[in-house]
Design an enzyme around this catalytic site. Sequence first.
Site, PDB file in Angstrom:
ATOM      1  N   ALA A 173      26.445  77.031 -22.717  1.00 23.70           N
ATOM      2  CA  ALA A 173      27.413  76.572 -21.725  1.00 23.70           C
ATOM      3  C   ALA A 173      28.271  75.499 -22.384  1.00 23.70           C
ATOM      4  O   ALA A 173      27.843  74.859 -23.340  1.00 23.70           O
ATOM      5  CB  ALA A 173      26.663  75.984 -20.538  1.00 23.70           C
TER       6      ALA A 173
ATOM      7  N   GLY B 121      23.049  79.273 -22.603  1.00 25.84           N
ATOM      8  CA  GLY B 121      23.718  80.256 -21.765  1.00 25.84           C
ATOM      9  C   GLY B 121      24.103  81.517 -22.528  1.00 25.84           C
ATOM     10  O   GLY B 121      24.210  82.602 -21.939  1.00 25.84           O
TER      11      GLY B 121
ATOM     12  N   GLU C 153      21.095  83.596 -22.469  1.00 27.03           N
ATOM     13  CA  GLU C 153      20.871  84.036 -21.083  1.00 27.03           C
ATOM     14  C   GLU C 153      21.779  85.208 -20.739  1.00 27.03           C
ATOM     15  O   GLU C 153      21.362  86.167 -20.090  1.00 27.03           O
ATOM     16  CB  GLU C 153      21.110  82.858 -20.123  1.00 27.03           C
ATOM     17  CG  GLU C 153      20.056  81.770 -20.306  1.00 27.03           C
ATOM     18  CD  GLU C 153      20.298  80.565 -19.434  1.00 27.03           C
ATOM     19  OE1 GLU C 153      21.291  79.855 -19.681  1.00 27.03           O
ATOM     20  OE2 GLU C 153      19.503  80.331 -18.505  1.00 27.03           O
TER      21      GLU C 153
ATOM     22  N   GLU D  62      17.926  74.078 -24.197  1.00 28.54           N
ATOM     23  CA  GLU D  62      18.338  73.181 -23.104  1.00 28.54           C
ATOM     24  C   GLU D  62      17.481  71.923 -22.987  1.00 28.54           C
ATOM     25  O   GLU D  62      18.001  70.840 -22.701  1.00 28.54           O
ATOM     26  CB  GLU D  62      18.335  73.946 -21.769  1.00 28.54           C
ATOM     27  CG  GLU D  62      19.549  74.840 -21.552  1.00 28.54           C
ATOM     28  CD  GLU D  62      19.394  76.226 -22.147  1.00 28.54           C
ATOM     29  OE1 GLU D  62      18.496  76.430 -22.996  1.00 28.54           O
ATOM     30  OE2 GLU D  62      20.179  77.121 -21.778  1.00 28.54           O
TER      31      GLU D  62
HETATM   32  C1  3H9 Z   1      23.408  75.570 -21.605  1.00 29.33           C
HETATM   33  O1  3H9 Z   1      23.708  76.565 -22.198  1.00 29.33           O
HETATM   34  C2  3H9 Z   1      23.056  75.551 -20.163  1.00 29.33           C
HETATM   35  C3  3H9 Z   1      22.774  76.904 -19.567  1.00 29.33           C
HETATM   36  O2  3H9 Z   1      21.403  77.226 -19.640  1.00 29.33           O
HETATM   37  C4  3H9 Z   1      23.102  76.956 -18.104  1.00 29.33           C
HETATM   38  C5  3H9 Z   1      24.517  77.024 -17.746  1.00 29.33           C
HETATM   39  C6  3H9 Z   1      24.726  77.272 -16.304  1.00 29.33           C
HETATM   40  N1  3H9 Z   1      29.563  72.917 -25.597  1.00 29.33           N
HETATM   41  O3  3H9 Z   1      27.151  71.586 -34.075  1.00 29.33           O
HETATM   42  P1  3H9 Z   1      28.482  71.789 -34.684  1.00 29.33           P
HETATM   43  C7  3H9 Z   1      30.965  71.555 -30.355  1.00 29.33           C
HETATM   44  S1  3H9 Z   1      23.408  74.034 -22.350  1.00 29.33           S
HETATM   45  C8  3H9 Z   1      30.652  72.269 -26.009  1.00 29.33           C
HETATM   46  O4  3H9 Z   1      28.968  70.759 -35.631  1.00 29.33           O
HETATM   47  P2  3H9 Z   1      27.531  74.058 -36.206  1.00 29.33           P
HETATM   48  C9  3H9 Z   1      30.488  70.313 -31.085  1.00 29.33           C
HETATM   49  O5  3H9 Z   1      30.556  69.195 -30.264  1.00 29.33           O
HETATM   50  C10 3H9 Z   1      23.915  74.355 -24.022  1.00 29.33           C
HETATM   51  N2  3H9 Z   1      30.886  71.953 -27.311  1.00 29.33           N
HETATM   52  O6  3H9 Z   1      28.599  73.239 -35.373  1.00 29.33           O
HETATM   53  C11 3H9 Z   1      31.429  70.273 -32.263  1.00 29.33           C
HETATM   54  O7  3H9 Z   1      32.647  69.734 -31.800  1.00 29.33           O
HETATM   55  P3  3H9 Z   1      33.591  68.929 -32.803  1.00 29.33           P
HETATM   56  C12 3H9 Z   1      22.838  74.954 -24.819  1.00 29.33           C
HETATM   57  C13 3H9 Z   1      29.977  72.322 -28.191  1.00 29.33           C
HETATM   58  O8  3H9 Z   1      28.235  75.228 -36.709  1.00 29.33           O
HETATM   59  C14 3H9 Z   1      31.673  71.746 -32.558  1.00 29.33           C
HETATM   60  O9  3H9 Z   1      31.283  72.448 -31.381  1.00 29.33           O
HETATM   61  N3  3H9 Z   1      23.299  75.106 -26.168  1.00 29.33           N
HETATM   62  C15 3H9 Z   1      28.817  72.995 -27.828  1.00 29.33           C
HETATM   63  O10 3H9 Z   1      26.805  73.155 -37.139  1.00 29.33           O
HETATM   64  C16 3H9 Z   1      30.873  72.271 -33.728  1.00 29.33           C
HETATM   65  O11 3H9 Z   1      29.493  71.973 -33.486  1.00 29.33           O
HETATM   66  C17 3H9 Z   1      23.034  74.194 -27.123  1.00 29.33           C
HETATM   67  O12 3H9 Z   1      22.367  73.208 -26.893  1.00 29.33           O
HETATM   68  C18 3H9 Z   1      28.616  73.297 -26.461  1.00 29.33           C
HETATM   69  N4  3H9 Z   1      27.521  73.937 -26.026  1.00 29.33           N
HETATM   70  O13 3H9 Z   1      26.451  74.496 -35.133  1.00 29.33           O
HETATM   71  C19 3H9 Z   1      23.593  74.487 -28.485  1.00 29.33           C
HETATM   72  N5  3H9 Z   1      28.071  73.233 -28.941  1.00 29.33           N
HETATM   73  O14 3H9 Z   1      33.999  69.894 -33.864  1.00 29.33           O
HETATM   74  C20 3H9 Z   1      24.421  73.329 -28.940  1.00 29.33           C
HETATM   75  C21 3H9 Z   1      28.770  72.725 -29.963  1.00 29.33           C
HETATM   76  O15 3H9 Z   1      34.681  68.434 -31.921  1.00 29.33           O
HETATM   77  N6  3H9 Z   1      25.152  73.613 -30.140  1.00 29.33           N
HETATM   78  N7  3H9 Z   1      29.908  72.173 -29.526  1.00 29.33           N
HETATM   79  O16 3H9 Z   1      32.726  67.820 -33.345  1.00 29.33           O
HETATM   80  C22 3H9 Z   1      24.581  73.748 -31.372  1.00 29.33           C
HETATM   81  O17 3H9 Z   1      23.374  73.714 -31.526  1.00 29.33           O
HETATM   82  C23 3H9 Z   1      25.497  73.925 -32.537  1.00 29.33           C
HETATM   83  O18 3H9 Z   1      26.751  73.436 -32.172  1.00 29.33           O
HETATM   84  C24 3H9 Z   1      25.673  75.395 -33.037  1.00 29.33           C
HETATM   85  C25 3H9 Z   1      26.769  75.404 -34.133  1.00 29.33           C
HETATM   86  C26 3H9 Z   1      24.353  75.875 -33.641  1.00 29.33           C
HETATM   87  C27 3H9 Z   1      26.118  76.308 -31.913  1.00 29.33           C
END
Ligand code: 3H9
Length: 653
Positions: A69, A108, A111, A131
């Site tokens: 999300a 998400g 999901e 999450e």
């Molecule tokens: C969820 O899904 C809730 C659901 O169950 C329910 C919904 C109803 N949103 O990490 P990076 C940005 S909760 C917005 O350096 P990588 C991050 O801030 C979510 N922005 O890249 C950064 O911005 P900037 C559950 C996001 O390639 C840029 O993307 N998911 C999000 O090393 C690059 O990020 C997670 O907890 C986001 N969700 O790694 C996963 N994610 O360039 C969280 C990232 O401005 N994300 N950004 O600094 C990660 O683990 C890593 O970002 C990922 C990529 C592995 C995806």
Amino acid sequence: MSDVTTFSATISATTRNGILVVTIDNAPVNATSADVRSGLDKALVHAEAAIGIKGVVITGAGKTFIGGADITEFGKPAIEPTLPDVIEKIEALSKPVIAALNGAALGGGLELALACQYRIASPSAQVGLPEVKLGIVPGAGGTQRLPRLIGVPAALDLIASGRIAKAAEALSLGILDELPETDLVDAAIEAARRLTGASPRKTGELTAAPADPTEIDKASGKILAKARGQKAPAEAVRLVASSHRPLAEGLADERATFLTLRDSREAAALRHIFFAEREASKVAGLEGIDARPVVTIGICGLGLMGSGIAIAALAAGYTVIGLDQTQEAAEKGHERIVGLLERNLASGRLDRSGFDAQKSRLFVTATDANLAPCDLVIEAVFDDLDVKIDLFRRLDKVVRPDAILATNTSYLNPDEIAAATAHPERVLGLHFFSPAHVMRLLEVVRCEKTAPDVLATGLTVAKKLKKLPVVTGVTEGFIGNRIFSAYRREAEFLLEDGALPHEIDVALENYGFPMGLFAVYDMAGLEIAWARRKRQAATRDPSQRYVEIADRLCEAGRLGQKSGRGWYAYPDGKRTVDPEVTAIIETERAKKHITPRSFSKDEISQRMLQAMATEGEALLAEGIAARPGDIDLVMVNGYGFPAHKGGPMFAKS
Ligand code: 3H9
């Protein structure tokens, strides 16, 4: 191939062979923002209505399928359709929907994939429901569909830990159906065509196999023991363990729990830490500056710290040349490093070929000149200014003028070390935390004369070492130890004012620290700090409050756990409150005519927090730390500050 249909700014599709191939293109990580949800919703409506469309493939542009999300939307007014709405539509579609995971499917994203009838992935894909690491539970069906698909124990393991599984594991768990060797989207189209007309397999309609309650208790006991008072893991366990309920009931409970947690202080704190980590590497003045190439790293001093740094460097693919004072010490260092590699081999963290490769890149020497090929030399020798200055002068003569010199000092002034060299602009601090191959935090010290590309190289190397670099200016103890000093000072004031060591420790542990301060002291040993206090005695400002209790303990031979007694006694190795320590404290209070008063746990933790935050404000004002988030990252990753409290600056904001 048909023309591209655009459903929203981030969702487009083509029709291939009767299958609507929908691509999510929402850089950087294809998070399910309002625009993504709205576009997907429209694409699904179109797919259902169009007679010529027999099935749907959903995939992502770039290297991520869906990162989750969009967490930047949390805390803002909800925009429909919600992710659960879109997911419900996927599961209800009368035509097969295939998830083609071109990269990570997290939160998400997974999901959404779980509601598809078939999941196919490229070998680089990863899946997970992280999450809980953000203080929430999955809020779009994850706690209900995953156990239906792979069983309660495996789902509990993934959801309550938030760990990420690689594609091969996801296949063996049954989360993925296929890892094709051919083109991912072609294979997904093929799968969609195969499933057309077959009775759809809907994850939500599967029955979760009833799990053995003893097994659930065992798994949840382990998870909750690690949770240190956080709410999300316990809620995740509860939701997964009750996933045998009717789907609608489980989903409603999950959604309500998700919304409550999402709006909690705990989740806000963990989101703050998530974004602070990404911000930390954005350093003013380094835009467009290229890092220098680094292939070979020299490490001076192969004790515990140097060996740990060597392990991290070998794992990152660097060639390592270790230097110690004598050939014998160098060989011993070699033995220690290989011993650590062997441990990684035995635990399965490293396979045989990885072990052989890493070992083959390790060299040790007692001759300075052998460091000539190094692009970067990190010193991890005894923390003494003369020793370090002598070493840097010698290094100056043997390495190339463009090679970088880094000091791992924790308290000395790196500007003084740099000033002793011919090229101070190539000197910076790389302050590792012990054990250096385990701890993620790395303070990257920008000295007065450090050149921008030298700093950029420090950050690049840190990332390659899989560390979390935080840039700090020069001050005694840098960010972490300076805040830690304020924290320690406040604890000693509290002792004098009326609290006892175990009361302070209990208050800190209740707050979420893994261990109280005095227990930590005893574990680490009291003599190094004692020696420092003695060194500083002559220059200490006599008008400043100084608590002598720790000195009295050391004088009484109470040097910590190693000596069998410190702030606590250790009969049979068990930490116990010692009346002798209480007596020492009472004597010191009496000497200063302090009438002790009692403190509640909350008062103790608030005073400690305030002391840290005040010191943090000073670091910001002095320009030592660039952002409050940097300070929080240091305290969370280096000093046991509970991440779910967001760090001292967040906690006090
Ligand atoms: C969820 O899904 C809730 C659901 O169950 C329910 C919904 C109803 N949103 O990490 P990076 C940005 S909760 C917005 O350096 P990588 C991050 O801030 C979510 N922005 O890249 C950064 O911005 P900037 C559950 C996001 O390639 C840029 O993307 N998911 C999000 O090393 C690059 O990020 C997670 O907890 C986001 N969700 O790694 C996963 N994610 O360039 C969280 C990232 O401005 N994300 N950004 O600094 C990660 O683990 C890593 O970002 C990922 C990529 C592995 C995806």
